[in-house]
Design an enzyme around this catalytic site. Structure first.
Site, PDB file in Angstrom:
ATOM      1  N   PRO A 160       9.908 -63.272  62.923  1.00  0.00           N
ATOM      2  CA  PRO A 160       9.283 -63.342  61.599  1.00  0.00           C
ATOM      3  C   PRO A 160      10.129 -62.707  60.502  1.00  0.00           C
ATOM      4  CG  PRO A 160       8.205 -61.679  62.955  1.00  0.00           C
ATOM      5  CD  PRO A 160       9.155 -62.419  63.861  1.00  0.00           C
ATOM      6  N   SER A 216      15.909 -67.947  64.614  1.00  0.00           N
ATOM      7  CA  SER A 216      16.328 -66.612  64.198  1.00  0.00           C
ATOM      8  C   SER A 216      17.801 -66.658  63.836  1.00  0.00           C
ATOM      9  CB  SER A 216      16.136 -65.625  65.354  1.00  0.00           C
ATOM     10  OG  SER A 216      17.034 -65.958  66.422  1.00  0.00           O
ATOM     11  N   ASP A 218      21.557 -64.663  65.117  1.00  0.00           N
ATOM     12  CA  ASP A 218      22.171 -64.559  66.440  1.00  0.00           C
ATOM     13  C   ASP A 218      21.629 -63.396  67.269  1.00  0.00           C
ATOM     14  OD1 ASP A 218      24.051 -66.753  66.163  1.00  0.00           O
ATOM     15  OD2 ASP A 218      25.041 -65.508  64.661  1.00  0.00           O
ATOM     16  N   GLY A 219      20.951 -62.435  66.623  1.00  0.00           N
ATOM     17  CA  GLY A 219      20.472 -61.264  67.341  1.00  0.00           C
ATOM     18  C   GLY A 219      19.479 -61.585  68.435  1.00  0.00           C
ATOM     19  N   GLU A 223      19.541 -61.034  72.579  1.00  0.00           N
ATOM     20  CA  GLU A 223      18.412 -60.373  73.247  1.00  0.00           C
ATOM     21  C   GLU A 223      17.898 -61.197  74.426  1.00  0.00           C
ATOM     22  OE1 GLU A 223      13.898 -59.432  71.881  1.00  0.00           O
ATOM     23  OE2 GLU A 223      15.459 -58.815  70.469  1.00  0.00           O
ATOM     24  N   SER A 249      21.134 -64.765  59.032  1.00  0.00           N
ATOM     25  CA  SER A 249      22.239 -64.672  58.088  1.00  0.00           C
ATOM     26  C   SER A 249      23.552 -65.146  58.679  1.00  0.00           C
ATOM     27  CB  SER A 249      22.387 -63.223  57.595  1.00  0.00           C
ATOM     28  OG  SER A 249      22.470 -62.331  58.691  1.00  0.00           O
ATOM     29  N   ASP A 484      28.323 -59.131  69.727  1.00  0.00           N
ATOM     30  CA  ASP A 484      27.468 -60.200  69.188  1.00  0.00           C
ATOM     31  C   ASP A 484      26.652 -59.732  67.989  1.00  0.00           C
ATOM     32  OD1 ASP A 484      28.486 -61.578  71.296  1.00  0.00           O
ATOM     33  OD2 ASP A 484      26.621 -61.727  72.433  1.00  0.00           O
ATOM     34  N   GLY A 485      27.255 -58.867  67.170  1.00  0.00           N
ATOM     35  CA  GLY A 485      26.571 -58.372  65.988  1.00  0.00           C
ATOM     36  C   GLY A 485      25.627 -57.215  66.239  1.00  0.00           C
TER      37      GLY A 485
END
Length: 512
Positions: A160, A216, A218-219, A223, A249, A484-485
């Site tokens: 969200p 979403s 890439d986070g 996960e 983003s 990966d950020g």
């Protein structure tokens, strides 16, 4: 429908325009194309008729087909085809530059060959069934997936907070309708806290789902992938293909998937989301490389994208406070870091990639393989790596550095190409770095301005090479290290490529 029947799809019938019943068409369906032939009025002079009265639509351009009852005539049925076609842009810039954009188009035809609705509907459903299976056949999926798993739902996680807090609305406005047209089945879970998706996928029944989709940035992909690797049956879990709806983003994962298909990437957020939704609804299952990473605090992490040390890690982490700016946040922080560059002391040990090397990781994974047994070349982090050229293939690069980046994919975000030569399945990682020498601010500025198209590799001060494994050992105790950020504890870190170990929802390039 038997597999033998699918190999010989050959339908032909007469339909008419859904608004003008006097205009008739002959529709012909094969495994590869839908032909729409406009019937000419027999009372007209043949010489005055249109020479080109046939439209050929590749099955690859059709993402959905729906049947409905006619609102005007209770005996008739509607058949609608939903298309996603690459066409010349109608804007002035498109005319000048010959730019092409994707367009959603629908063709609706009426059918009323018989005097009763039931017979017409049965014939229309036969068309629907054959069109649907023709689409599935073009996806090159195994037959059991087409016939057994195609009605299973995909598990969709929506962050969200993604898309500046608009992710759910974006999915409802731009994705839900497309998936309805494509008859793509899914179930949405809205994540409630950091780590929610990771915990969720650790407990799902794998045979209930056709794949996992992340709405979403890439986070959430990071996960979920690490959640799947933490399952006891992780080998089977990794066969679930992963899809990505760009609501963040960075959106690197879907950018790399679309690059692989050789489609042009839509520029606006909304069109990019539509493009991704259609790709997912008609996806093929494509393998992709990953990397297994050991961090200084004893974690074993699985990376689908990159390991950053130096300015790229600083930009990634420090720009979090500008997340409301979207992808622009990276540019804002990059300018700050270029003006005040940090120096990173330490060294990099690496194992060069050699396609002829007989120690190449083959990923012969069995049900007894553990995630601890995945690495072939990594030693415990507290054990030194021998770099003696007479006894070892490992090599060392000494710092100081301004920039170190190790990637398994080409794009770091929608707007940045870090390793232009990379694909989804190279079988190696790409190490690139910039040493501290010369005019470091100017060098960094040059590199970052060319990052949008990957041309920073043309500069001599950007050094790069394909590698199979690595170890980074910083001299300092403070700094940023990103996987990966996501920030990980700062200190020695090492990793190794895992070729083609996971699966994604993608498309192979078209040959036409």
């Amino acid at each position: 429908m038997a597999q033998e029947e699918l190999k010989s799809i050959d339908l032909e019938d007469i339909f008419f325009h859904y608004r003008h019943s006097s205009q008739q068409y002959i529709l012909k369906l094969s495994l590869t194309n839908l032909s729409i032939v406009t019937k000419q009025d027999e009372n007209k002079n043949k010489s005055s008729s249109s020479v080109n009265n046939t439209q050929i639509i590749p099955i690859d351009d059709i993402y959905g087909c729906l049947c409905m009852k006619s609102m005007k005539n209770s005996n008739q049925c509607c058949l609608t085809f939903y298309l996603y076609i690459l066409k010349r842009s109608h804007t002035l810039s498109g005319i000048v530059s010959k730019k092409y954009d994707f367009h959603r188009i629908q063709h609706t035809f009426m059918y009323g060959k018989y005097n009763d609705y039931e017979t017409n509907y049965a014939e229309i459903m036969r068309w629907h069934r054959h069109v649907t299976y023709a689409i599935y056949l073009r996806r090159n999926l195994p037959f059991d997936i087409m016939t057994i798993k195609r009605d299973k739902r995909a598990l969709v996680f929506v962050n969200p907070a993604g898309g500046a807090g608009k992710a759910y609305r974006l999915v409802m406005e731009h994705v839900a309708g497309i998936w309805s047209e494509a008859e793509f089945n899914y179930h949405i879970v809205i994540t409630e806290y950091a780590g929610h998706a990771r915990e969720y996928v650790k407990t799902i029944e794998l045979n209930e789902w056709s794949g996992i989709i992340l709405a979403s940035g890439d986070g959430l992909i990071y996960e979920v992938i690490n959640g799947l690797f933490n399952r006891k049956d992780w080998q089977e879990a990794l066969t679930l293909p992963i899809g990505h709806l760009p609501c963040g983003s960075g959106n690197a994962f879907i950018t790399n998937i679309i690059r692989h298909s050789k489609q042009p990437i839509e520029t606006s957020m909304e069109k990019f989301l539509v493009q991704s939704a259609i790709l997912i609804a008609t996806h093929q299952v494509i393998p992709f490389d990953m990397a297994v990473i050991d961090t200084c605090d004893g974690q074993r992490i699985f990376s689908f994208l990159s390991i950053a040390w130096g300015i790229m890690a600083d930009v990634d982490y420090e720009s979090e406070k500008y997340r409301f700016l979207g992808e622009t946040r990276f540019t804002v922080e990059a300018v700050k870091r270029i003006l005040r560059p940090r120096i990173y002391n330490g060294y990099i040990d690496y194992l060069p990639y050699d396609v002829t090397d007989d120690t190449v990781q083959t990923n012969q994974i069995t049900s007894n393989t553990t995630t601890n047994g995945l690495s072939e070349h990594l030693l415990p982090l507290n054990e030194p790596i021998s770099i003696d050229p007479t006894t070892s293939k490992w090599r060392r690069i000494d710092g100081p550095f301004a920039h170190v980046l190790i990637t398994s994919k080409a794009a770091l975000s929608k707007g940045s190409i870090s390793t232009p030569q990379s694909t989804l399945t190279d079988g190696y990682l790409t190490l690139q770095f910039i040493r501290i020498h010369g005019s470091i601010r100017l060098n960094l500025a040059k590199a970052f301005t060319k990052l949008s198209d990957g041309k920073h590799f043309n500069y001599d001060f950007v050094e790069w090479m394909p590698i199979r494994a690595f170890r980074i050992v910083p001299s300092e105790t403070n700094g940023n290290m990103m996987i990966d950020g996501e920030k990980v504890p700062y200190g020695p870190i090492q990793g190794e490529v895992l070729p083609s170990i996971a699966r994604c929802m993608g498309k192979q390039p078209r040959n036409d």
